[in-house]
Design an enzyme around this catalytic site. Sequence first.
Site: not given
Length: 749
Positions: A338-340, A342
Site C-alpha cells: 500500500g501507500s508506504t 510511496k
Amino acid sequence: MSSKKNKLLRYVLKNRYIPSQNRRRVGQSLILLTVFIFFVFLINFAIIIGTDTKFGVDLSEGAKNVHQKEVTVQARRGTIYDRTGVPIAEDSTTYTVFAIIDKNYVSELKEILYVQSQQFNQVAEIFKKHLGMETDYVLKQLNQPELNQVYFGTLGKNISYSTMTTIQQEMTAAGIKGISFNASPGRMYPNGTFASIFVGLANLVENEDGSHSLNGVSGMEYYLNDILAGQDGKVVYEKDSYGRILPGTEDVKVKTVDGQDVYTTLSADLQRSLETNMSIFFNNARGQYANATLISAKTGEILATTQRPSYDSDTKEGLGEEGVLERSLLYQEAYEPGSTMKVMTVATSIDNGTFNANATYTNNEYVIADAKINDWTLNAGGSAVTLNFAQGFSLSSNVGMTILQQTMGDEKWLNYMSKFRFGYPTRFGMGGEAPGLVPDDNIVTIAMSSFGQGISVTQTQMLRAFSAIGNNGVMLQPKFISALYDPNTDSARLSQPEVMGKPVSEKAADQTLKLMIDVGTDPYFGTLYSHDIAAPAIQVEGYDVAVKSGTAEIASETGGGYIKGAYINSVVAMVPAEDPEFIMYVTIRQPEVFTMLSWQEIINPTLKEAMLLKDSLNLTEPAPALKAITTETEYKMKNLVGKDPGTSAEELRRQLVQPVILGNGSEIEKVSVEKGTNLIANQQILLLTSNLTEMPDMYGWTKENVDIFSEWTGIEVKYKKEGSKVIAQNVNTGSSLKDTKKITVTLGE
C-alpha cells in the site's frame, strides 16, 4: 506284529560280543567322538581367531557390550543473548530420579550403595514432600526385588536443579544411599513472550543411542541450529561383572564440542517495551495479525520485533492455538504494502530529476489502458481538487504517484525497484523467506506498484528499502546477529553494517524525509495529522518524526482480485526526521476497531523509549560483553560452486560474511575466494550465478572485488580518486553487460 518283533531282536543280537569286547568297542567309539569334537573345537577356534566373528556376530563388539559402556556426553547448546548479554534462550538442565535397589551394589570396602528396605518409607516421605508422589506408589516401585534400579514415572522427571539438590541433601542427612539422578538437557526462555516467533524454540529429541539432545524447531533456534548445537561427545567406561561402571576407566572417543553463543542485535529493554505496547495496540484494534519492527537507521540492526498473535516461549501458553502463525510475518509473509511504498516513489522521482514539489495536478480519475485509478478521497465521496505534488504525497494521492511513475516511465521505475532489491529476498540469515513479486509485463500493475498495489513484498524488504531513505541514500542489509562467541576456543566474530547499494542520492533521501514530516504536521493534507487532538498522531517529544501511512487492499489467495472490505494498515516512522536514528514499521491486517490515533498506542511509546535509550544501546559497538575477546573465530570457505546462491548467502550471513550475489541464476558458477580460505568477519565476497546479464550496483564494493568482477566479465575498469570502497560508477545499474566494455569507478571511504 510278532514277525516285526522277531526281526528287531535278530538285528539287535546280530554281531553280539562278549562283555569285554563290547567295552572295547564303546571305548573306541568314545575315542573317535572325542577326536572329532576336538577337531571341531580347533576349527571353530581358528575361525574365531581369524575372523573375530561367529554366526555373523562380531564377538569383540559383543564383549565390549558386556564389559564396556558407551555414554553420550551432551554438548552445551549455545545461549542466545540480546545485544548487551541479557539471556533470551539458554540451557536449563532437568533431572530424572531413580533408585538403586540391587543388594550387590557395594563399594570395594563393602559400603552399601543401594537403598535398604528399612529406608523405603523415608524415601517415600521425601518424594511425597518434594515431588508430590503418593507413598503407596513409591513403595510399590521400591519393592521389586527382581530389578536392579527403578524409576518413578512422570513425577520423577523434569525435576529442577534446586529440587534435585534439596532431595540429595535430605537423603544424605538421612543416611540413604542409592538415590541418583540422570541429567537431561532443557531450554529456558526467561523472558516469556519476547520476539517468540522470531527467536523460535528448541525441543528435546531422542538420538539413535537413546540419549537426548536439543534441536531447534523454529525461528533462530532452527536456522542457527548448526551454530548453537555443538557436537555431543562419546565416552567409553569399563564395567564390572555386575554391569556397573567402574570409576576412573573413562576413555574419550569423541570430544564434546559445545555450541556457540549468539549475541543478537535485539535490545531486551526495547523488546519488552514493544511487547507491552503491541499487546495494548492489538487488543484494542482487534486485528487478524499484526507485526512491528524497530531497526537502527545507521546499521540496519533489528532492535526489536514482534507479532500477534504470539505465545509465551517459556510456558508455551498460546502455542498451537487458533490464529497463532507458525511462520514469521517479518520475512515469511508476502503482501501488498500500500501507500508506504510511496516513500520510494517520491525518492526515486526526486533522484530521477522529475519531481517538482510545486507543480500541480487535479486528482480526478486517471486512466491507464482499461484501468481507472482513483484517490481515496474520491472513493470516500469527496470531490476532485488541485494539488501540488508535495501536497499529493501528504494526502497519499494515488493519482499523484501514478503521474510521477508515468513521468519516469516503466523502464526507469522498474530499474529503481531493482536498485531497492524488490522482488529479491533479503537472505538476511533466516530461511523460508518469501521472495515478493515486482510486476514487469503489465502497464497497469506497473503503474499501480507506485502506490503499493500490484507488488508484493516482505517486511524485511520494506525495512531494507526504508534504510536507504533514513541513511543518506545508502541501503543497509537488515541484521539480527551482533556477534558469535565460541567457548571452545574463547574466540568471537563481531558484526558490522552491510551495505546493499545506493538506490537514490543523499539529496533525494533528505528531501523525502522533509516531505514525510509534512504527512504528520500538515493540518490540511497530512494523513497522519489528527484534528481530534489538533496535532500529529505520531509524535516523539522534542523531535520531528518522518512518517507515512498505508492502507492496502488484500489480494485474494485464489487469484480472484481483492477481498472486499479487507485491508492491511501500515505506518513507517523515522526519528529524528532530519537524521534518523531509528526506523519503525508496523502493519496490522483487518483491524475491527481502528483510527489514526490507534498508532499512538504502539509507535509513540516505542520511539520515545528508543530515543531515551539511544546512548546505552551501543549502536556503533557490537556485543560490548565480548569487548575483552581478542581472537576471531575461524570460518573456512566451503565449496559453493553448483550450490543455490540464496541458501548459500543465508549460510554466509549467519557466519557474519557479506556475500554479493551477481545475477539471478539458479547455481553459483564462481566464488571470489577459494575453498578452504578463512573468511574474516564482515568480509565481502562475490558469488557469480549462472545468469548475469545486467550491471550490478557496486556501491560499497571493495576495490579487490571490482578487480575480480572485471576479470570475470572482461569489462575494463578505470579508477578515479583514492580509497578502498566504491562510491560511484558511470554505468547505470541495470544496464546491459553485453553492451558494456568499459566502466569508470570512483573510490572513497
